[in-house]
Design a protein around this motif. Structure first.
Motif, PDB file in Angstrom:
ATOM      1  N   GLY A  47      10.317  75.069 100.679  1.00  5.40           N
ATOM      2  CA  GLY A  47      10.801  73.570 100.520  1.00  5.40           C
ATOM      3  C   GLY A  47      12.235  73.405  99.814  1.00  5.40           C
ATOM      4  N   VAL A  48      12.400  74.089  98.894  1.00  8.71           N
ATOM      5  CA  VAL A  48      13.505  74.154  97.924  1.00  8.71           C
ATOM      6  C   VAL A  48      14.656  74.833  98.664  1.00  8.71           C
ATOM      7  N   LEU A  49      14.569  75.801  99.328  1.00  6.57           N
ATOM      8  CA  LEU A  49      15.400  76.425 100.299  1.00  6.57           C
ATOM      9  C   LEU A  49      16.124  75.561 101.379  1.00  6.57           C
ATOM     10  N   MET A  50      15.069  74.681 101.865  1.00 12.02           N
ATOM     11  CA  MET A  50      15.236  73.658 103.030  1.00 12.02           C
ATOM     12  C   MET A  50      16.052  72.527 102.357  1.00 12.02           C
ATOM     13  N   PHE A  51      15.809  72.083 100.918  1.00 13.73           N
ATOM     14  CA  PHE A  51      16.584  71.344 100.186  1.00 13.73           C
ATOM     15  C   PHE A  51      17.844  71.544 100.163  1.00 13.73           C
ATOM     16  N   MET A  52      18.121  72.977  99.499  1.00 16.00           N
ATOM     17  CA  MET A  52      19.381  73.378  99.443  1.00 16.00           C
ATOM     18  C   MET A  52      20.399  73.147 100.712  1.00 16.00           C
ATOM     19  N   VAL A  53      19.598  73.565 101.851  1.00 15.33           N
ATOM     20  CA  VAL A  53      20.398  73.338 102.921  1.00 15.33           C
ATOM     21  C   VAL A  53      20.680  71.878 103.320  1.00 15.33           C
ATOM     22  N   TYR A  54      20.080  70.975 103.328  1.00 13.34           N
ATOM     23  CA  TYR A  54      20.387  69.570 103.232  1.00 13.34           C
ATOM     24  C   TYR A  54      21.369  69.228 102.225  1.00 13.34           C
ATOM     25  N   GLU A  55      21.208  69.741 101.058  1.00 14.41           N
ATOM     26  CA  GLU A  55      22.495  69.139 100.119  1.00 14.41           C
ATOM     27  C   GLU A  55      23.966  69.832 100.647  1.00 14.41           C
ATOM     28  N   TRP A  56      23.765  71.093 101.113  1.00 15.22           N
ATOM     29  CA  TRP A  56      25.013  71.722 101.741  1.00 15.22           C
ATOM     30  C   TRP A  56      25.480  70.958 102.712  1.00 15.22           C
ATOM     31  N   PHE A  57      24.596  70.299 103.767  1.00 16.07           N
ATOM     32  CA  PHE A  57      25.183  69.734 104.913  1.00 16.07           C
ATOM     33  C   PHE A  57      25.639  68.309 104.595  1.00 16.07           C
ATOM     34  N   HIS A  58      24.773  67.858 103.854  1.00 20.37           N
ATOM     35  CA  HIS A  58      25.212  66.437 103.389  1.00 20.37           C
ATOM     36  C   HIS A  58      26.563  66.431 102.647  1.00 20.37           C
ATOM     37  N   MET A  59      26.732  67.287 101.789  1.00 19.20           N
ATOM     38  CA  MET A  59      27.997  67.291 100.888  1.00 19.20           C
ATOM     39  C   MET A  59      29.212  67.795 102.079  1.00 19.20           C
ATOM     40  N   THR A  60      28.862  68.576 102.871  1.00 19.83           N
ATOM     41  CA  THR A  60      30.003  68.928 103.807  1.00 19.83           C
ATOM     42  C   THR A  60      30.270  67.829 104.870  1.00 19.83           C
ATOM     43  N   SER A  61      29.164  66.776 105.302  1.00 22.19           N
ATOM     44  CA  SER A  61      29.666  65.815 106.002  1.00 22.19           C
ATOM     45  C   SER A  61      30.358  64.802 105.526  1.00 22.19           C
ATOM     46  N   HIS A  62      30.603  64.714 104.156  1.00 21.54           N
ATOM     47  CA  HIS A  62      31.442  63.783 103.387  1.00 21.54           C
ATOM     48  C   HIS A  62      32.831  64.339 102.775  1.00 21.54           C
ATOM     49  N   LEU A  63      33.109  65.825 103.204  1.00 22.50           N
ATOM     50  CA  LEU A  63      34.283  66.150 102.923  1.00 22.50           C
ATOM     51  C   LEU A  63      35.267  66.377 103.980  1.00 22.50           C
ATOM     52  N   ASN A  64      36.716  65.974 103.918  1.00 20.69           N
ATOM     53  CA  ASN A  64      37.548  66.347 104.832  1.00 20.69           C
ATOM     54  C   ASN A  64      38.134  67.566 104.770  1.00 20.69           C
ATOM     55  N   ILE A  65      37.235  68.638 105.526  1.00 16.53           N
ATOM     56  CA  ILE A  65      37.606  69.997 105.398  1.00 16.53           C
ATOM     57  C   ILE A  65      37.354  70.525 106.846  1.00 16.53           C
ATOM     58  N   PRO A  66      37.836  71.965 107.191  1.00 12.12           N
ATOM     59  CA  PRO A  66      37.489  72.503 108.349  1.00 12.12           C
ATOM     60  C   PRO A  66      36.006  72.835 108.271  1.00 12.12           C
ATOM     61  N   LYS A  67      35.430  72.511 109.482  1.00 11.84           N
ATOM     62  CA  LYS A  67      33.841  72.794 109.457  1.00 11.84           C
ATOM     63  C   LYS A  67      33.581  73.749 110.619  1.00 11.84           C
ATOM     64  N   THR A  68      32.436  74.331 110.413  1.00 10.83           N
ATOM     65  CA  THR A  68      31.831  75.024 111.793  1.00 10.83           C
ATOM     66  C   THR A  68      31.446  73.867 112.771  1.00 10.83           C
ATOM     67  N   LYS A  69      31.023  74.387 114.059  1.00 11.37           N
ATOM     68  CA  LYS A  69      30.366  73.675 114.946  1.00 11.37           C
ATOM     69  C   LYS A  69      29.220  72.871 114.698  1.00 11.37           C
ATOM     70  N   VAL A  70      28.260  73.520 113.948  1.00 10.92           N
ATOM     71  CA  VAL A  70      27.096  72.966 113.540  1.00 10.92           C
ATOM     72  C   VAL A  70      27.355  71.708 112.356  1.00 10.92           C
ATOM     73  N   GLU A  71      28.375  72.028 111.356  1.00 13.16           N
ATOM     74  CA  GLU A  71      28.673  71.219 110.660  1.00 13.16           C
ATOM     75  C   GLU A  71      29.472  70.017 110.889  1.00 13.16           C
ATOM     76  N   ARG A  72      30.178  70.102 112.283  1.00 12.10           N
ATOM     77  CA  ARG A  72      30.780  69.058 112.682  1.00 12.10           C
ATOM     78  C   ARG A  72      29.709  68.176 113.417  1.00 12.10           C
ATOM     79  N   TYR A  73      28.674  68.792 114.054  1.00 11.96           N
ATOM     80  CA  TYR A  73      27.701  68.235 114.693  1.00 11.96           C
ATOM     81  C   TYR A  73      26.902  67.043 113.867  1.00 11.96           C
ATOM     82  N   VAL A  74      26.439  67.785 112.713  1.00 10.35           N
ATOM     83  CA  VAL A  74      25.659  66.829 111.605  1.00 10.35           C
ATOM     84  C   VAL A  74      26.665  65.909 111.129  1.00 10.35           C
TER      85      VAL A  74
END
Length: 241
Positions: free
Chosen positions: A131-158
């Motif tokens: 559960g906590v590992l998935m929580f960390m995945v969530y926090e990573w992708f949520h943070m990334t979705s709000h940053l104007n930075i180069p992103k991977t294909k999966v990060e761009r999709y999210v």
């Protein structure tokens, strides 16, 4: 490294990471080897937890009492109000740890009631590790979705799907973790491609339907301004847009 520094500068993330480390340590120290097979179940369970918490708790109707409104504002409303504010990206520790403790006790109790061996270790594997590992995945992708930075294909999709939640319709796309869109589709909170062409931006989208100058919002912004570095200009603009 910039994202890692930002993510682990938040006490809630650090606390959850500590919980995962403790969980792994407990499994190594005392759990039967087969208990590790429960970790993937924790990943799936956390994705459901993420959806339900976001939809049914973080998007509760705005309370009339200011103290309750302030709690919800800090938990989530403020993130919609100021979606690029780094301090509001992450789940507060006073939300994350009580939910973690509740889930752990629930899984432990269910496993024990079912008569499963190593019920405590099963709860550790499902909640503290998976559960906590998935929580960390969530926090990573949520943070990334709000940053104007180069992103991977999966990060761009999210990012594309999450932006629809923030800037098109806040009653849709509650998932953030990769693969979570399956839950949104099953629960009827997805926006399909055809509907997206016709979907209009919800009025007062950044304030979840509240008028931007609602007194509760104004008071909450002022209360949290110093903590999250909100300038007077930002507060004034938020009340008019």
């Amino acid at each position: 490294m910039t994202r890692l520094k930002l993510m682990f500068s938040h006490t809630g993330v650090l606390a959850m990471a500590f919980a995962a480390i403790v969980g792994v340590g407990l499994l190594i120290a005392q759990a039967p080897s087969w208990v590790w097979l429960f970790i993937p179940l924790g990943l799936v369970a956390q994705m459901l937890n993420e959806y339900n918490l976001h939809r049914f708790v973080f998007h509760l109707p705005p309370p009339n009492r200011q103290w309750a409104f302030n709690l919800l504002y800090r938990a989530h409303y403020g993130h919609h109000d100021f979606p690029t504010n780094h301090g509001l990206f992450f789940v507060p520790i006073w939300v994350a740890w009580p939910v973690l403790a509740f889930n752990f006790c629930l899984v432990w109790a269910v496993a024990a009631l079912l008569g499963l061996p190593a019920a405590f270790d099963i709860a550790v594997a499902i909640v503290l590790v998976g559960g906590v590992l998935m929580f960390m995945v969530y926090e990573w992708f949520h943070m990334t979705s709000h940053l104007n930075i180069p992103k991977t294909k999966v990060e761009r999709y999210v990012t594309t799907l999450h932006n629809q939640h923030h800037f098109r319709d806040f009653s849709k796309w509650f998932h953030v973790s990769p693969g979570g869109e399956v839950i949104d589709r099953a629960m009827g909170t997805a926006i399909d491609r055809d509907a997206l062409k016709k979907q209009q931006r919800i009025e007062f989208i950044r304030t979840l339907g509240l008028r931007p100058d609602d007194p509760r919002l104004v008071r909450a912004r002022i209360k949290f301004a110093a903590k999250y570095g909100l300038s007077q200009d930002e507060i004034a603009r938020a009340a008019t847009t």
